[in-house]
Structure formats: C-alpha cells, structure tokens
Write a protein that holds these residues in place. Structure first.
Motif, mmCIF file in Angstrom:
data_model
loop_
_atom_site.group_PDB
_atom_site.id
_atom_site.type_symbol
_atom_site.label_atom_id
_atom_site.label_comp_id
_atom_site.label_asym_id
_atom_site.label_seq_id
_atom_site.Cartn_x
_atom_site.Cartn_y
_atom_site.Cartn_z
ATOM 1 N N UNK A 187 0.829 -1.213 0.000
ATOM 2 C CA UNK A 187 0.000 0.000 0.000
ATOM 3 C C UNK A 187 0.862 1.260 0.000
ATOM 4 N N UNK A 188 1.978 1.263 0.726
ATOM 5 C CA UNK A 188 2.848 2.441 0.730
ATOM 6 C C UNK A 188 3.427 2.696 -0.658
ATOM 7 N N UNK A 210 10.664 4.222 5.189
ATOM 8 C CA UNK A 210 10.478 5.580 5.689
ATOM 9 C C UNK A 210 10.881 6.623 4.655
ATOM 10 N N UNK A 211 11.776 6.259 3.737
ATOM 11 C CA UNK A 211 12.128 7.194 2.672
ATOM 12 C C UNK A 211 10.920 7.538 1.821
ATOM 13 N N UNK A 212 10.102 6.536 1.503
ATOM 14 C CA UNK A 212 8.889 6.799 0.733
ATOM 15 C C UNK A 212 7.880 7.598 1.563
ATOM 16 N N UNK A 213 7.735 7.254 2.835
ATOM 17 C CA UNK A 213 6.804 8.000 3.691
ATOM 18 C C UNK A 213 7.164 9.482 3.697
ATOM 19 N N UNK A 214 8.466 9.761 3.797
ATOM 20 C CA UNK A 214 8.915 11.151 3.874
ATOM 21 C C UNK A 214 8.799 11.856 2.521
ATOM 22 N N UNK A 215 9.345 11.249 1.490
ATOM 23 C CA UNK A 215 9.377 11.935 0.192
ATOM 24 C C UNK A 215 7.996 12.037 -0.447
#
Length: 346
Positions: free
Chosen positions: A250-251, A274-279
C-alpha cells in the motif's frame, strides 16, 4: 451460570459454571444474547506472548456483545431494566489527562472487558452503565453484537474525508468489510480491497468494493490501479491486516500526500520504507478502538438512515453457534475464510 473462561495461565479455554457476577451502584447487569468472537479472543485462547503478558487468569473472555439489562445499580439513571444494549468494551478511568479533556478513547488506564476484567462469553456480564449503549427496540441481536467491531471500522474509515477519494482497504476480515461499506456510504470514488481469501473478498465486493485483489494469486495494488484506470495512486488507505507485505504494497501505491489509517495489529515488528513515507509526504495514523462515544452516535445515525448499509454490515455474520459449541465457532473464526462468527447465549 455458564462462562467461557481462561481457567489457568496457558493455552485453551473451558466452559464452566461460575457464580453470577456482583454489580456496583454505577453498573448494569446484562443477560448476554449474542457475543462475537474477535482476533483478540484467538490470541487469548492460544496464550501467545501478548496474552501471557496482558491477562491474569482466571478470566471470562469476550468483549463484543449485545444483551438485555436485567438489573441496574442504585446510582444508574439512564439505563433501565429491560433495555437492550450493546457494550463498549473499553472501561476508562475518567481522571487521566485524556479522559478529563474528553478524549476517553485515549485513556492511559483503559481496562478491557474480557481482557482485564470478566467479559461477555457468559450468561451474564457486568459493565459500567456508561459503557452500555441502549439500542432501539427490536434491533436484530446479531447486528447489536457487531457495534464494537463496527466502531473500529467506522473510526478507521472516517479518519479523513473520503468523498471522491480513491481508497484501498488491506484485509477483508469483518472489520475490513464493514469499513468498505462505510467508505462506500460516505462517498468514496474507487475502492480496492486486498486479502488472501476469495470468500472474504466476495464479502467485500458485496459490501461495495469496486475491485477485489487476491494477493494469494500474485495480484498487487499496482495491478489494481491499472484495472481501475488510476494514474496517481490511492488517496486513502485503511490497513486492517497487520501483514508487513500488505503495508509495503500500500505504501508503494499511495498518492503524494496520501493518508493511511492503521488498525491491523502485527504479530511482530517489521520494516517500513520511511524514505517513501517522507518523500511522498504520507501520513500514518494508528487506530485503536473507537471514539467514546462520538463513533457510537455516528454508527447509530448511519445505520438508521441507510438500509443498504445495515444490510452490508449484517452480511459479515457468516456463522452463529450455540454457546456450548464454542470450539466449532472458534475453529471457523481461526480458519480466516469467513466473516464474523457469533456465539448465541440466549
């Protein structure tokens, strides 16, 4: 009276005879008519690490219930003998910062019915009168027993406005199916639901999903986006599975600025990109239980105004067993293929 209890600190449950429970001046005594089996109850029966660290035996388990009030405490003035009620399973302290600020669902001293105090897998259960939600006369007992998990679904589904949004629900268990029905009722544009069970995915489609994604057959949310004609990713995600692979998928398929409500409890820790969550500026929000009692008002209002939603919510009940057949009921629940299984104590 009969009670399904964790008699000793170890695997298993026993249906035993116990004295009727005593109730205090602010309590109600409820004769249980229906009680739903939850994933929590499976953990308690198996006596996994979480159960062993949380529960003190002996204990009567069960927290999703509907029944008839047969006695009230001397200080109770808003619940009467003869009322039919659903039970809110989180008993809060009323004195911590969150309780005093009106955020009772965030109480740091919450005591769970059927987890920290005797529960509803019994002929009779005692709860504070404030935890008894009086239902309309004539409400189907099966529907009344769903209000606890329905509250989880509603609280998760309505974390953010969903009108016109593309929504993904990961996990088509009873709560995921009910959440699907709620976001459809609330105006979502496209809804995709993932699971490994074809039977559960069929329930989700019947409840309003546009697309079922069977991950056991190698299907993914990227495939779902293509099938639905999407180009930017999902706007809202409701994570109901607790499965690391589902969260990863899902992310990877959220739109920039996407919002994720996470209800599914994992069995262990897992990594997050977390890189995807942030960017991608994705918001993650943990959900546990329901808002006390705003979610209950929302549930009652939506069900009263929408026969279609009532039908969709009721459809998650796929098994009903007399209390003495509790082992068969638990086996069906643990199979992971059907919907909600109820114990009939009437």
């Amino acid at each position: 009276m009969r009670a399904l209890r964790k008699v000793t600190a170890g695997p298993g449950l026993e249906l035993v005879d116990v004295p009727e429970p005593e109730y205090g001046p602010k309590d109600v005594l409820v004769r249980v008519l229906r009680a739903g089996i939850c994933g929590t109850d499976l953990h308690l029966r198996a006596w996994d690490e979480w159960a062993a660290s949380t529960v003190q035996a002996p204990l009567t388990i069960g927290h999703e219930f509907f029944g008839e009030v047969v006695a009230v405490g001397a200080d109770v003035d808003h619940v009467a003998v003869g009322d039919h009620v659903s039970g809110e399973g989180h008993v809060v302290c009323g004195t911590c910062r969150n309780c005093r600020a009106g955020r009772r669902h965030l109480c740091i001293n919450t005591s769970g019915v059927g987890v920290n105090r005797d529960g509803a897998f019994a002929d009779l259960v005692v709860v504070p009168a404030s935890n008894a939600w009086v239902q309309p006369a004539g409400l189907d007992p099966d529907l009344g027993a769903l209000f606890d998990p329905l509250g989880n679904a509603v609280h998760t589904a309505l974390q953010w406005p969903v009108v016109g949004e593309d929504v993904v629900v990961t996990g088509a268990g009873p709560i995921g199916v009910m959440a699907t029905a709620v976001v459809r009722h609330a105006g979502a544009r496209r809804i995709a639901v993932t699971d490994m069970s074809a039977d559960r995915l069929a329930l989700a489609v019947a409840a309003g999903a546009d697309l079922a994604v069977d991950v056991s057959r190698g299907q993914s949310l990227a495939d779902a986006q293509e099938a639905l004609g999407m180009v930017e990713g999902f706007d809202i995600a409701l994570e109901m599975s607790g499965a690391p692979a589902a969260v990863e998928d899902l992310l990877a398929n959220m739109n920039h600025g996407g919002r994720v409500a996470m209800l599914g409890l994992p069995t262990d820790r897992y990594a997050i990109d977390w890189g995807r969550v942030i960017t991608h500026m994705i918001t993650l929000r943990g959900i546990y239980g329901r808002e006390l009692f705003e979610t209950w008002y929302l549930m009652g209002s939506m069900l009263a105004s929408s026969p279609a939603l009532r039908e969709a919510v009721s459809s998650v009940v796929t098994g009903r067993y007399p209390a003495q057949e509790w082992e068969d009921a638990f086996a069906e629940t643990a199979s992971g293929h059907g919907g909600k299984v109820l114990l009939d104590w009437s």
